[in-house]
Design a protein around this motif. Structure first.
Motif, PDB file in Angstrom:
ATOM      1  N   CYS A 168      37.608  39.097  50.104  1.00  0.00           N
ATOM      2  CA  CYS A 168      36.868  37.905  50.524  1.00  0.00           C
ATOM      3  C   CYS A 168      35.870  37.505  49.437  1.00  0.00           C
ATOM      4  O   CYS A 168      35.218  38.363  48.831  1.00  0.00           O
ATOM      5  N   LEU A 211      37.441  43.775  55.154  1.00  0.00           N
ATOM      6  CA  LEU A 211      36.984  42.589  54.441  1.00  0.00           C
ATOM      7  C   LEU A 211      37.085  42.786  52.931  1.00  0.00           C
ATOM      8  O   LEU A 211      37.450  41.868  52.192  1.00  0.00           O
ATOM      9  N   GLY A 240      34.636  36.170  54.489  1.00  0.00           N
ATOM     10  CA  GLY A 240      34.576  37.243  55.470  1.00  0.00           C
ATOM     11  C   GLY A 240      33.383  37.115  56.396  1.00  0.00           C
ATOM     12  O   GLY A 240      32.312  36.649  55.986  1.00  0.00           O
TER      13      GLY A 240
END
Length: 352
Positions: free
Chosen positions: A121, A116, A7
């Motif tokens: 991530c 994210l 991310g």
């Protein structure tokens, strides 16, 4: 096959939702309520905000935003940041998920962070888009991310790009942007303009150079002694850009002062007056502390400073655009991101 993505959280300052008094007032209230921006006791900050700033500056600031507002695309800071976001997504590819959050206003830092986290991530690289570190901008953005993550059960591996004032990718992009304007205009004066800060914020920054600081003299080349000083970082950026451009004559100045307290200098308007007094007439200004064109570049410099220069008797006035979504900057930012990716660790179970 599911790809575990890295991310990337890009953060910029923010902008009003619209160029009207209601939206601008809401933006100013959020922005100037931040204790890192107005670093005064809370009661002093609130009295100043509600008794002085909001009643007397909202109208003036609204007019300033209206003078630069794009009728189709809206806020320049927002659409330039969105263009950068899309360009970086294309440059980094599918292994990355890149989101944009504004410290004040929309899209918020938290909405971007949520995306994210939802994508699970493996790492999040936080990139405040402020080349030179200051508590008021970079520090506030980073602290906001951390506050949002506090209640979460799972927090991914975090990497923070706290500054990039001397990163070769950033310097190369600046040089590529500025050089053609110098070649075309042949200015007799070049200014590198940075956002100023109250001097007390420099003193609170903890840099060892405070002991011997000459406030209106150029800062020394970056060393462990002044590495944490915002002003020194600005001078280092300017030195590196000038060196790459092959120029020796330039000035570092600071803009956007507010009130009568001591601010970081030299001041932009004072420097312009001194240049005119010294016989200079053809001015070029670059703004390396802003990666996207915004109120401070388009209105404060592009309209007000230009008007002052002409009133003083100046002739040519060139404002170099910010990096915005220049291809070389997108490539450079991608390199900065990649340099902060954590190397994959081998699971000991897999070795067995």
């Amino acid at each position: 096959m599911t790809i575990t993505k890295t991310g990337v959280l890009l953060i910029n300052l923010g902008t009003p939702a619209r160029a009207d008094k209601k939206a601008v007032r809401a933006f100013l209230k959020e922005f100037l309520s931040d204790a890192r921006v107005v670093d005064l006791p809370v009661w002093v900050r609130q009295v100043l905000l509600h008794s002085v700033i909001l009643p007397f500056r909202t109208g003036k600031t609204t007019n300033a935003y209206q003078s630069i507002w794009d009728q189709e695309k809206g806020s320049p800071l927002l659409f330039h940041s969105q263009d950068l976001l899309h360009g970086l997504r294309d440059e980094l590819g599918e292994q990355y998920q890149v989101e944009l959050g504004m410290r004040y206003g929309e899209p918020s830092i938290w909405s971007a962070t949520e995306k994210l986290l939802k994508a699970q991530c493996s790492q999040v690289i936080i990139v405040p888009l402020f080349p030179q570190y200051s508590s008021a901008a970079s520090g506030s953005a980073i602290a906001s991310v951390m506050r949002g993550l506090l209640p979460k059960q799972h927090i991914p591996h975090l990497s923070i790009v706290s500054d990039f004032f001397h990163d070769p990718n950033y310097i190369k992009a600046q040089v590529s942007l500025i050089a053609p304007h110098i070649e075309a205009k042949q200015p007799d004066s070049i200014l590198f303009s940075y956002h100023s800060l109250p001097w007390r914020q420099i003193e609170k920054g903890g840099s060892q150079c405070q002991i011997s600081c000459q406030q209106n003299q150029p800062c020394a080349q970056i060393s462990p002694e002044n590495r944490l000083c915002y002003r020194a970082q600005c001078y280092e950026t300017s030195r590196l850009i000038a060196q790459a451009l092959g120029i020796n004559a330039y000035h570092v100045v600071f803009q956007s002062r507010l009130g009568r307290i001591p601010w970081v200098g030299p001041d932009l308007t004072t420097a312009m007056t001194q240049l005119i007094q010294g016989g200079k007439r053809n001015l070029l200004i670059a703004s390396p502390s802003f990666v996207a064109d915004c109120l401070e570049t388009l209105e404060e410099i592009g309209i007000r400073a230009k008007g002052l220069w002409q009133d003083l008797g100046g002739k040519d006035f060139t404002l170099v655009p910010c990096l915005n979504s220049e291809p070389l900057w997108i490539q450079g930012l991608a390199n900065i991101v990649k340099a902060n990716v954590r190397q994959k660790q081998v699971n000991p179970v897999e070795i067995i």
